[in-house]
Design a protein around this motif. Structure first.
Motif, PDB file in Angstrom:
ATOM      1  N   GLY A 411       0.807  -1.216   0.000  1.00  0.00           N
ATOM      2  CA  GLY A 411       0.000   0.000   0.000  1.00  0.00           C
ATOM      3  C   GLY A 411       0.838   1.262   0.000  1.00  0.00           C
ATOM      4  N   SER A 412       1.999   1.198   0.646  1.00  0.00           N
ATOM      5  CA  SER A 412       2.868   2.382   0.725  1.00  0.00           C
ATOM      6  C   SER A 412       3.469   2.753  -0.621  1.00  0.00           C
ATOM      7  CB  SER A 412       3.990   2.134   1.745  1.00  0.00           C
ATOM      8  OG  SER A 412       3.462   1.898   3.035  1.00  0.00           O
ATOM      9  N   THR A 413       3.440   1.813  -1.590  1.00  0.00           N
ATOM     10  CA  THR A 413       3.976   2.109  -2.925  1.00  0.00           C
ATOM     11  C   THR A 413       2.922   2.705  -3.851  1.00  0.00           C
ATOM     12  OG1 THR A 413       3.443  -0.062  -3.917  1.00  0.00           O
ATOM     13  CG2 THR A 413       5.512   0.122  -2.668  1.00  0.00           C
ATOM     14  N   LEU A 414       1.665   2.722  -3.413  1.00  0.00           N
ATOM     15  CA  LEU A 414       0.561   3.139  -4.276  1.00  0.00           C
ATOM     16  C   LEU A 414       0.064   4.533  -3.902  1.00  0.00           C
ATOM     17  CD1 LEU A 414      -1.442  -0.225  -4.159  1.00  0.00           C
ATOM     18  CD2 LEU A 414       0.198   0.504  -5.905  1.00  0.00           C
ATOM     19  N   PRO A 415      -0.581   5.243  -4.821  1.00  0.00           N
ATOM     20  CA  PRO A 415      -1.117   6.569  -4.494  1.00  0.00           C
ATOM     21  C   PRO A 415      -2.173   6.480  -3.391  1.00  0.00           C
ATOM     22  CG  PRO A 415      -1.063   6.226  -6.877  1.00  0.00           C
ATOM     23  CD  PRO A 415      -0.772   4.901  -6.244  1.00  0.00           C
ATOM     24  N   VAL A 503      10.705  -2.629  -4.854  1.00  0.00           N
ATOM     25  CA  VAL A 503      10.279  -1.468  -4.063  1.00  0.00           C
ATOM     26  C   VAL A 503       9.430  -1.925  -2.878  1.00  0.00           C
ATOM     27  CG1 VAL A 503       8.883   0.632  -4.083  1.00  0.00           C
ATOM     28  CG2 VAL A 503      10.407   0.124  -5.998  1.00  0.00           C
ATOM     29  N   ILE A 504       8.504  -2.859  -3.121  1.00  0.00           N
ATOM     30  CA  ILE A 504       7.685  -3.395  -2.025  1.00  0.00           C
ATOM     31  C   ILE A 504       8.576  -4.066  -0.991  1.00  0.00           C
ATOM     32  CG2 ILE A 504       5.834  -5.011  -1.437  1.00  0.00           C
ATOM     33  CD1 ILE A 504       4.840  -4.694  -4.355  1.00  0.00           C
ATOM     34  N   GLU A 505       9.514  -4.866  -1.469  1.00  0.00           N
ATOM     35  CA  GLU A 505      10.445  -5.568  -0.589  1.00  0.00           C
ATOM     36  C   GLU A 505      11.232  -4.604   0.288  1.00  0.00           C
ATOM     37  OE1 GLU A 505      13.479  -8.108  -2.423  1.00  0.00           O
ATOM     38  OE2 GLU A 505      11.900  -9.597  -2.584  1.00  0.00           O
ATOM     39  N   ARG A 506      11.718  -3.548  -0.333  1.00  0.00           N
ATOM     40  CA  ARG A 506      12.550  -2.588   0.389  1.00  0.00           C
ATOM     41  C   ARG A 506      11.758  -1.930   1.520  1.00  0.00           C
ATOM     42  NH1 ARG A 506      14.916  -0.849  -3.811  1.00  0.00           N
ATOM     43  NH2 ARG A 506      13.534   0.884  -4.323  1.00  0.00           N
ATOM     44  N   ILE A 507      10.516  -1.566   1.232  1.00  0.00           N
ATOM     45  CA  ILE A 507       9.687  -0.942   2.272  1.00  0.00           C
ATOM     46  C   ILE A 507       9.359  -1.951   3.356  1.00  0.00           C
ATOM     47  CG2 ILE A 507       7.409   0.064   2.713  1.00  0.00           C
ATOM     48  CD1 ILE A 507       7.600   1.385  -0.030  1.00  0.00           C
ATOM     49  N   TYR A 508       9.125  -3.203   2.975  1.00  0.00           N
ATOM     50  CA  TYR A 508       8.823  -4.231   3.976  1.00  0.00           C
ATOM     51  C   TYR A 508       9.987  -4.406   4.936  1.00  0.00           C
ATOM     52  CZ  TYR A 508       8.064  -8.756   6.108  1.00  0.00           C
ATOM     53  OH  TYR A 508       7.937  -9.761   7.032  1.00  0.00           O
ATOM     54  N   PHE A 509      11.197  -4.547   4.410  1.00  0.00           N
ATOM     55  CA  PHE A 509      12.353  -4.787   5.273  1.00  0.00           C
ATOM     56  C   PHE A 509      12.671  -3.588   6.157  1.00  0.00           C
ATOM     57  CE2 PHE A 509      13.905  -8.048   2.023  1.00  0.00           C
ATOM     58  CZ  PHE A 509      13.435  -9.099   2.794  1.00  0.00           C
ATOM     59  N   LYS A 510      12.504  -2.396   5.615  1.00  0.00           N
ATOM     60  CA  LYS A 510      12.785  -1.192   6.400  1.00  0.00           C
ATOM     61  C   LYS A 510      11.624  -0.842   7.337  1.00  0.00           C
ATOM     62  CE  LYS A 510      14.432   2.358   4.260  1.00  0.00           C
ATOM     63  NZ  LYS A 510      14.556   3.415   3.225  1.00  0.00           N
ATOM     64  N   GLU A 511      10.440  -1.445   7.073  1.00  0.00           N
ATOM     65  CA  GLU A 511       9.198  -1.097   7.771  1.00  0.00           C
ATOM     66  C   GLU A 511       8.938   0.403   7.708  1.00  0.00           C
ATOM     67  OE1 GLU A 511       8.358  -2.768  11.546  1.00  0.00           O
ATOM     68  OE2 GLU A 511       8.305  -4.795  10.762  1.00  0.00           O
ATOM     69  N   ASN A 512       9.262   0.949   6.549  1.00  0.00           N
ATOM     70  CA  ASN A 512       9.039   2.371   6.318  1.00  0.00           C
ATOM     71  C   ASN A 512       7.641   2.562   5.738  1.00  0.00           C
ATOM     72  OD1 ASN A 512       9.542   5.105   6.086  1.00  0.00           O
ATOM     73  ND2 ASN A 512      10.609   4.909   4.132  1.00  0.00           N
ATOM     74  N   PHE A 513       6.623   2.108   6.507  1.00  0.00           N
ATOM     75  CA  PHE A 513       5.251   2.107   6.025  1.00  0.00           C
ATOM     76  C   PHE A 513       4.649   3.513   6.086  1.00  0.00           C
ATOM     77  CE2 PHE A 513       5.471  -2.138   8.335  1.00  0.00           C
ATOM     78  CZ  PHE A 513       5.908  -2.811   7.218  1.00  0.00           C
ATOM     79  N   ARG A 514       3.803   3.796   5.112  1.00  0.00           N
ATOM     80  CA  ARG A 514       2.992   5.011   5.197  1.00  0.00           C
ATOM     81  C   ARG A 514       1.792   4.706   6.086  1.00  0.00           C
ATOM     82  NH1 ARG A 514       1.080   6.275  -0.286  1.00  0.00           N
ATOM     83  NH2 ARG A 514      -0.606   4.821   0.139  1.00  0.00           N
TER      84      ARG A 514
END
Length: 836
Positions: A411-415, A503-514
């Motif tokens: 979800g964090s990768t989407l508008p 990109v999804i993977e990177r956000i998952y590992f960093k837990e840089n969620f919106r």
């Protein structure tokens, strides 16, 4: 010559080591990584350095100063924005009026840079890229050169089917100053993605200098630990500040360090200033920083300790990295691959399992067993995705918690405020995990069109229209009934690209969620008419009058799938006489063995013959796959099914094209030529096939595993529509399935699978590519060699440690001989690579 050192990266992949420092400042043998680069440049006569900074620049400036302490002169340039690798160098253009070198400040190498400079001058190159061979080229940019070392092709982060060499771009370049004219000022540009491909297209003097020696991209914690081990085991020579105990000794001890007589040091050991080794502590192949204390009874092997680390009595550390000011209690066990970041306190008798990463300033209570990352994730995994699919054991690896976090990452990768289509198969565990995933999407401010239990072709058909930016489908894995798969789709219904998955993977590992504001989470809506929408398109793209006139009798094995709620009624409405098998939808997992699968096809065959039906179709659980059974009860192989459908399309169409994998039979080409159609061969993955099928002239797209699409309806694989369309093609052509098979040009075919270690794949493809240099060869997917005796395709598997060998010939004897020849060749190459 001047050198530009790239030192501005954020180092996110190597977290948690770079939480409190820029990546070039990570200690390597008690000195920053970049200090080793400075020493290497100085060794080869390069002392005028330009450091490009961006992230935490003050730390680097404070350590290196003007460079005089290190025997060099340093100029600092700090771009105002992240302009990419080439854009950042452009910002330093005023300092670069003559030939210069570019090198990364966070790699480890012992290359002979003098030789690279001489190569550049000899070739009169405009740009020289330093190359080297690696065992796993997938994560790097592969560079192809001709025999004069001139670069002919770039492959950026390729798949195994595209790896025709194991020679990669090391990020070390020598450039003439006019190259900077190709980089617009103040714009983001990358050397390997933008500038060098532009030079290649323009025919500029772009060369690759293949260098032997050691090279390591220290891109993640595992690579850092491996580089440290390589130094300790003598694979690469670096300058060590601490003096050796004696001439030739591999033990380096600062004059201020204290080592008790009972202590045992073996292998290569480096001890920094004011470090103390007490009692009978044992160290083997270890690097210990300044002001460290290791108490008696401690046992350290392949361990890296930064400054001010305290290890209490009886602790055992193997293959791990401890950051600054870490404290470890008594009798703790820290296992291989663990990374414990700065200022963490580990209690007594703690067991930190292999590969665990602990972020800075955490407290681990005494007696704990840490089996997952703290705080940043339940499990640290190198890669979540295989293509567009995430797969894991249900409720073991693929848990509701994991699913929710993955949903938040996606979800964090989407508008924000956009819609996603969410569907599943009939299995209960898929419903459980999808609900958790949807919760993660909502938390990121994404709305969900929940279409619940549905066949995959229906979901993908809806995505071809407006309304959603992507989709996900949960299903029981067809390879393992105990596992669940999540398939990710883009807004056009195709599987997401590799870059989108990363990109999804990177956000998952960093837990840089919106995280959406409490008043703005996403909502859930139903799409009650989605079947009607699919049915309208389904019927609109078939010749209903012809089908009703044909009144075909068919047997459907619906495999207890959601297709049972849709397909029989649609076929009946088109005048089919339908006999349904296994039409009750099951919620419990179905673990069908190979024997059970063969038995199901045999049962379908016998029923088709008994009922004197025109055809039988076995529909896969997700609705994409379809197996064909003729009126005579013949179960078509995957290869024959592809060729038969190609024959029917070529018999009924006067123009257009067929999209098939490289390994499809040459019969397809013969059929197409006879019918006035063309054939486009592409990579075998679903993404590539569907992308090629978007061309309006494509009449059929097919895989080698019984998935077919008819792009006039939708470019995606659709077993439901295929069943009706095949009957229509039979009626239009006047050929039964058996008659179409009889008309096929016959070829002898072999398919072999040989074990192939991951680290040998790049070398194998290089050997195959070199062997094919003087032959008629293509490199679309793997290496395919054509000759007057037939063709051979060598293709490494993308996700398994195996290599495929496909062989096809007109004559059986030629096919047998080619099979034996290439089995022997590939086996021999693999043995040579293993021995190297």
């Amino acid at each position: 010559m001047k050198a530009v050192i790239m030192a501005g990266g954020f180092g996110t992949r190597i977290h948690p080591l770079t939480i409190s420092m820029p990546k070039p400042m990570i200690p390597l043998i008690n000195r920053p990584i970049m200090e080793h680069i400075v020493a290497l440049l100085k060794l080869h006569g390069i002392t005028d350095l330009i450091l490009l900074l961006f992230h935490q620049p003050e730390i680097i400036k404070k350590y290196f100063g003007d460079g005089s302490e290190f025997g060099v002169h340093i100029t600092y340039v700090t771009p105002l924005e992240d302009y990419g690798t080439a854009g950042a160098v452009k910002a330093a253009a005023r300092h670069l009026e003559e030939r210069f070198m570019i090198i990364s400040g966070d790699l480890l190498t012992d290359f002979d840079l003098t030789r690279v400079m001489a190569f550049h001058a000899e070739k009169q190159a405009k740009a020289t890229i330093t190359l080297t061979s690696v065992t796993d080229p997938l994560q790097f940019g592969v560079v192809i050169t001709d025999r004069q070392a001139r670069i002919t092709k770039f492959l950026e982060k390729p798949g195994w089917g595209e790896v025709f060499s194991d020679t990669i771009n090391t990020g070390i370049y020598i450039l003439e100053p006019e190259v900077l004219d190709l980089v617009p000022e103040g714009e983001n540009r990358d050397w390997s993605k933008d500038v060098f491909p532009k030079m290649l297209a323009s025919g500029d003097a772009l060369y690759g200098c293949d260098m032997p020696g050691y090279w390591a991209d220290i891109g993640n914690p595992e690579a850092y630990l491996e580089a440290c081990r390589d130094i300790c085991h003598g694979k690469v020579a670096v300058q060590i500040a601490e003096p050796p105990l004696s001439s030739g000794s591999p033990i380096f001890v600062s004059p201020d360090a204290v080592v008790d007589e009972q202590a045992e040091l073996s292998g290569m050991v480096v001890l920094g200033d004011n470090t103390r080794i007490q009692g009978n502590a044992r160290l083997s192949n270890c690097v210990v920083g300044r002001n460290c204390m290791i108490e008696e009874g401690a046992n350290l092997e392949d361990a890296i300790l930064w400054d001010n680390v305290y290890i209490k009595a009886g602790t055992r550390i193997s293959g791990a990295n401890l950051g600054h000011r870490v404290r470890v209690g008594q009798r703790a066990v820290i296992e291989a691959g663990a990374v414990i970041a700065d200022e963490t306190i580990v209690g007594d008798e703690v067991n930190i399992r292999p590969g665990v990463k602990i972020w800075p300033r955490k407290v681990v209570e005494s007696g704990s067993t840490v089996s997952s990352n703290l705080i940043w994730g339940e499990k640290w995994r190198k890669s979540l995705f295989e293509g567009a699919v995430v797969r894991g054991l249900t409720n073991v690896e693929m848990t509701p918690e994991f699913s929710a976090r993955l949903g938040a990452a996606y979800g964090s990768t989407l508008p924000k405020g956009s819609f996603v289509l969410a569907g599943r198969d009939a299995i209960r565990s898929s419903r459980m995990l999808k609900r958790s995933f949807v919760g993660g999407l909502l938390s990121a401010g994404i709305n969900v069109h929940d279409i619940k239990m549905i066949s995959l072709p229906v979901l993908r058909y809806k995505l071809t229209t407006f309304g959603e930016v992507g989709g996900i489908h949960f299903r029981q894995s067809p390879e393992d009934a105990a596992a669940t798969e999540i398939i990710f789709f883009d807004g056009s219904g195709n599987e997401v690209s590799t870059s989108a998955a990363k990109v999804i993977e990177r956000i998952y590992f960093k837990e840089n969620f919106r995280r959406a504001h409490h008043s703005e989470p996403g909502g859930i809506d139903d799409l009650p008419r989605i079947y009607d929408f699919y049915r309208e398109g389904f019927l609109r793209n078939l010749d209903g009058a012809l089908l009703k006139k044909a009144a075909a009798k068919v047997v459907l094995d619906l495999n207890h799938s959601p297709a049972a709620d849709l397909l029989p009624d649609m076929l009946t409405g088109l005048g089919f006489e339908v006999t349904e098998l296994n039409s009750h939808v099951h919620e419990k997992p179905m673990d069908m063995t190979t024997d059970e699968y063969d038995a199901a096809l045999d049962r379908l065959s016998r029923i088709v013959k008994t009922l004197e039906a025109d055809a039988g179709f076995w529909i896969g659980p997700s609705g994409e796959k379809i197996r064909l059974v003729s009126g005579n009860g013949r179960v078509f192989s995957s290869r024959d099914a592809l060729s038969v459908l190609a024959a029917l399309v070529c018999a009924t169409e006067q123009e257009g094209s067929l999209v098939v994998p490289v390994a499809a039979s040459q019969a397809v080409d013969e059929l197409a030529r006879a019918g006035g159609l063309t054939v486009q061969r592409t990579r075998s993955d679903g993404y590539s096939l569907v992308e090629a099928a978007r061309n309006r002239q494509v009449r059929l797209v097919a895989t080698m595993d019984d998935r077919f699409g008819f792009p006039a309806f939708q470019p995606h694989f659709d077993g439901l529509f295929s069943a009706a369309k095949i009957v229509e093609l039979v009626a239009r052509s006047g050929l039964s399935l058996d008659q179409a098979l009889a008309k096929l040009p016959r070829y002898a075919y072999h398919h072999l699978q040989l074990p192939c270690p991951w680290e040998s794949k790049g070398g194998l493809m290089r050997r195959m590519s070199e062997a094919a240099a003087d032959q008629e060869a293509s490199f679309t997917d793997g290496v395919r060699v054509d000759s007057d005796r037939g063709w051979v395709l060598v293709l490494p598997d993308q996700y398994r440690p195996i290599v495929h060998i496909h062989v096809e010939s007109v004559e059986q004897v030629d096919a047998d001989e080619l099979r034996d020849l290439y089995r022997e060749r590939v086996s021999g190459w693999l043995k040579e690579l293993a021995a190297a």
